[in-house]
Scaffold this motif. Structure first.
Motif, PDB file in Angstrom:
ATOM      1  N   LYS A 190       0.825  -1.215   0.000  1.00 23.70           N
ATOM      2  CA  LYS A 190       0.000   0.000   0.000  1.00 23.70           C
ATOM      3  C   LYS A 190       0.855   1.260   0.000  1.00 23.70           C
ATOM      4  CE  LYS A 190      -3.238   2.365   3.113  1.00 23.70           C
ATOM      5  NZ  LYS A 190      -3.981   2.222   4.395  1.00 23.70           N
ATOM      6  N   ILE A 191       1.982   1.250   0.727  1.00 27.50           N
ATOM      7  CA  ILE A 191       2.833   2.449   0.804  1.00 27.50           C
ATOM      8  C   ILE A 191       4.006   2.367  -0.174  1.00 27.50           C
ATOM      9  CG2 ILE A 191       2.165   2.968   3.176  1.00 27.50           C
ATOM     10  CD1 ILE A 191       4.779   1.719   4.126  1.00 27.50           C
ATOM     11  N   ASN A 192       3.832   1.507  -1.203  1.00 24.61           N
ATOM     12  CA  ASN A 192       4.765   1.467  -2.338  1.00 24.61           C
ATOM     13  C   ASN A 192       6.176   1.013  -1.988  1.00 24.61           C
ATOM     14  OD1 ASN A 192       2.951   2.589  -4.460  1.00 24.61           O
ATOM     15  ND2 ASN A 192       2.946   4.371  -3.096  1.00 24.61           N
ATOM     16  N   LEU A 193       6.288   0.075  -1.046  1.00 29.02           N
ATOM     17  CA  LEU A 193       7.610  -0.458  -0.712  1.00 29.02           C
ATOM     18  C   LEU A 193       8.014  -1.583  -1.667  1.00 29.02           C
ATOM     19  CD1 LEU A 193       7.564  -0.496   3.196  1.00 29.02           C
ATOM     20  CD2 LEU A 193       8.665   1.135   1.669  1.00 29.02           C
ATOM     21  N   GLY A 194       7.090  -2.050  -2.463  1.00 26.28           N
ATOM     22  CA  GLY A 194       7.412  -3.109  -3.407  1.00 26.28           C
ATOM     23  C   GLY A 194       6.163  -3.805  -3.905  1.00 26.28           C
ATOM     24  N   VAL A 195       6.373  -4.928  -4.579  1.00 25.04           N
ATOM     25  CA  VAL A 195       5.289  -5.746  -5.106  1.00 25.04           C
ATOM     26  C   VAL A 195       5.123  -6.950  -4.189  1.00 25.04           C
ATOM     27  CG1 VAL A 195       4.409  -6.982  -7.111  1.00 25.04           C
ATOM     28  CG2 VAL A 195       5.902  -4.999  -7.430  1.00 25.04           C
ATOM     29  N   ALA A 196       3.926  -7.135  -3.639  1.00 23.90           N
ATOM     30  CA  ALA A 196       3.702  -8.159  -2.619  1.00 23.90           C
ATOM     31  C   ALA A 196       2.994  -9.370  -3.198  1.00 23.90           C
ATOM     32  CB  ALA A 196       2.888  -7.594  -1.465  1.00 23.90           C
ATOM     33  N   CYS A 197       3.428 -10.549  -2.762  1.00 28.20           N
ATOM     34  CA  CYS A 197       2.759 -11.801  -3.119  1.00 28.20           C
ATOM     35  C   CYS A 197       1.763 -12.129  -2.016  1.00 28.20           C
ATOM     36  CB  CYS A 197       3.780 -12.928  -3.270  1.00 28.20           C
ATOM     37  SG  CYS A 197       3.034 -14.494  -3.776  1.00 28.20           S
ATOM     38  N   VAL A 198       0.470 -12.123  -2.360  1.00 30.36           N
ATOM     39  CA  VAL A 198      -0.589 -12.301  -1.368  1.00 30.36           C
ATOM     40  C   VAL A 198      -1.609 -13.323  -1.862  1.00 30.36           C
ATOM     41  CG1 VAL A 198      -0.322  -9.942  -0.505  1.00 30.36           C
ATOM     42  CG2 VAL A 198      -1.994 -10.412  -2.315  1.00 30.36           C
ATOM     43  N   THR A 199      -2.510 -13.696  -0.975  1.00 29.76           N
ATOM     44  CA  THR A 199      -3.629 -14.562  -1.332  1.00 29.76           C
ATOM     45  C   THR A 199      -4.811 -13.684  -1.716  1.00 29.76           C
ATOM     46  OG1 THR A 199      -2.858 -16.224   0.259  1.00 29.76           O
ATOM     47  CG2 THR A 199      -5.125 -16.429  -0.530  1.00 29.76           C
ATOM     48  N   LYS A 200      -5.321 -13.861  -2.917  1.00 24.42           N
ATOM     49  CA  LYS A 200      -6.373 -12.980  -3.440  1.00 24.42           C
ATOM     50  C   LYS A 200      -7.612 -12.979  -2.546  1.00 24.42           C
ATOM     51  CE  LYS A 200      -8.751 -11.817  -7.762  1.00 24.42           C
ATOM     52  NZ  LYS A 200      -8.832 -12.122  -9.208  1.00 24.42           N
ATOM     53  N   GLU A 201      -8.029 -14.179  -2.116  1.00 22.26           N
ATOM     54  CA  GLU A 201      -9.249 -14.284  -1.314  1.00 22.26           C
ATOM     55  C   GLU A 201      -9.125 -13.579   0.033  1.00 22.26           C
ATOM     56  OE1 GLU A 201      -9.344 -17.176  -4.475  1.00 22.26           O
ATOM     57  OE2 GLU A 201      -7.785 -16.651  -3.018  1.00 22.26           O
ATOM     58  N   PHE A 202      -7.901 -13.389   0.525  1.00 29.65           N
ATOM     59  CA  PHE A 202      -7.694 -12.755   1.808  1.00 29.65           C
ATOM     60  C   PHE A 202      -7.333 -11.273   1.670  1.00 29.65           C
ATOM     61  CE2 PHE A 202      -5.988 -17.141   3.288  1.00 29.65           C
ATOM     62  CZ  PHE A 202      -7.280 -17.642   3.248  1.00 29.65           C
TER      63      PHE A 202
END
Length: 297
Positions: free
Chosen positions: A233-245
């Protein structure tokens, strides 16, 4: 004393580091406790405790034995509890191992539905990673685990309950990733935000990327799925997350999904338990609710 009684005394002394405290807990005399430990040491031909003015401590051999004996005693205790609650669900305890993220985004409605139906069953929730949950299932500390799959452990039965999709998200700064679908190679060229290495979710995505010839070296490794989203959210990088969560962040538009030219294969969340030990009635009912995705009271 029987061999089982000797091990009960041994475990109690190991936990309390005191013969006198163990004697109080077991309603025995201290000489009887000392005699039991001496008998076990004779039978094993091994010194199990080191005596000190402040109490006793386990020797290396004693620590090794305690690891197995304590697990065995826990499993016996679980077996006794399951016999007592076999006929009905008016009393008892449901012990679940689960991670924080799955608790928050998946498990809570099922806990609510089960509690409304069986209000006298108590919950014990133990948090941990998938690897830690597997360990406490085997030791008898919990009845079932709800965790990230895939999970390859021959001692555990695994039952998938919900498919999930791993995605990459970013903030407004990374607009070049949002204009058109990009490859995983292009994503990997940016600062990456991943869960820590012991996470099953992290290993799954990292293994898939390696299978595509992409080796990653994340700039940030975090212990919380929620933090992944906050960092993106604060542009520290590209995050790998779970879409449903990640629906809340995605729906509000504070992070954006990076469209990939080839999606990461879906995986699942599921329930697991020991193959060699029958589930308690409470556990069986809870697994049924999870598998049916039934949330009606």
């Amino acid at each position: 004393m029987s061999k089982l009684d000797l091990y009960k005394v041994f475990c109690k002394v190991a936990k309390s580091s005191s013969f006198s405290q163990a004697a109080k807990d077991l309603y025995m005399t201290q000489p009887a406790v000392s005699q039991a430990i001496m008998q076990l040491e004779r039978e094993l031909d091994t010194r199990l405790f080191t005596r000190t003015p402040k109490g006793v401590s386990l020797t290396n051999e004693g620590s090794l034995l305690y690891e197995y004996a304590n697990s065995a005693m826990n499993l016996i205790h679980v077996g006794e509890e399951k016999i007592l609650e076999f006929k009905n669900l008016t009393t008892g305890e449901l012990k679940i191992g689960v991670g924080d993220t799955i608790s928050r985004y998946f498990l809570l409605p099922y806990l609510e539905a089960f509690h409304n139906r069986y209000p006298n069953i108590k919950f014990k929730i133990v948090n941990g990673t998938t690897l830690e949950i597997c360990g406490i299932i085997k030791s008898g500390e919990v009845d079932i685990g709800v965790c990230n799959f895939p999970l390859a452990d021959p001692a555990l039965e695994t039952r998938p309950c919900m498919d999930i999709q791993d995605i990459f998200v970013c903030g407004e700064k990374f607009t070049e990733l949002l204009s058109a679908p990009v490859s995983l190679e292009e994503v990997a060229q940016h600062p990456l935000i991943f869960l820590e290495t012991k996470s099953n979710s992290r290993r799954y995505v990292e293994d898939y990327m390696l299978s595509q010839g992409i080796k990653i070296s994340p700039d940030f490794e975090l212990g919380s799925h929620h933090l992944l989203l906050e960092f993106a959210k604060i542009n520290l990088g590209v995050a790998c997350v779970t879409k449903e969560f990640s629906r809340e962040f995605l729906d509000k538009g504070v992070v954006h999904e990076v469209q990939l030219t080839q999606e990461i294969p879906k995986r699942s969340i599921g329930v697991c338990f020991l193959k060699s030990v029958s589930l308690s009635p409470a556990s069986m009912k809870f697994v049924e609710i999870l598998e049916s995705r039934e949330l009606n009271q």
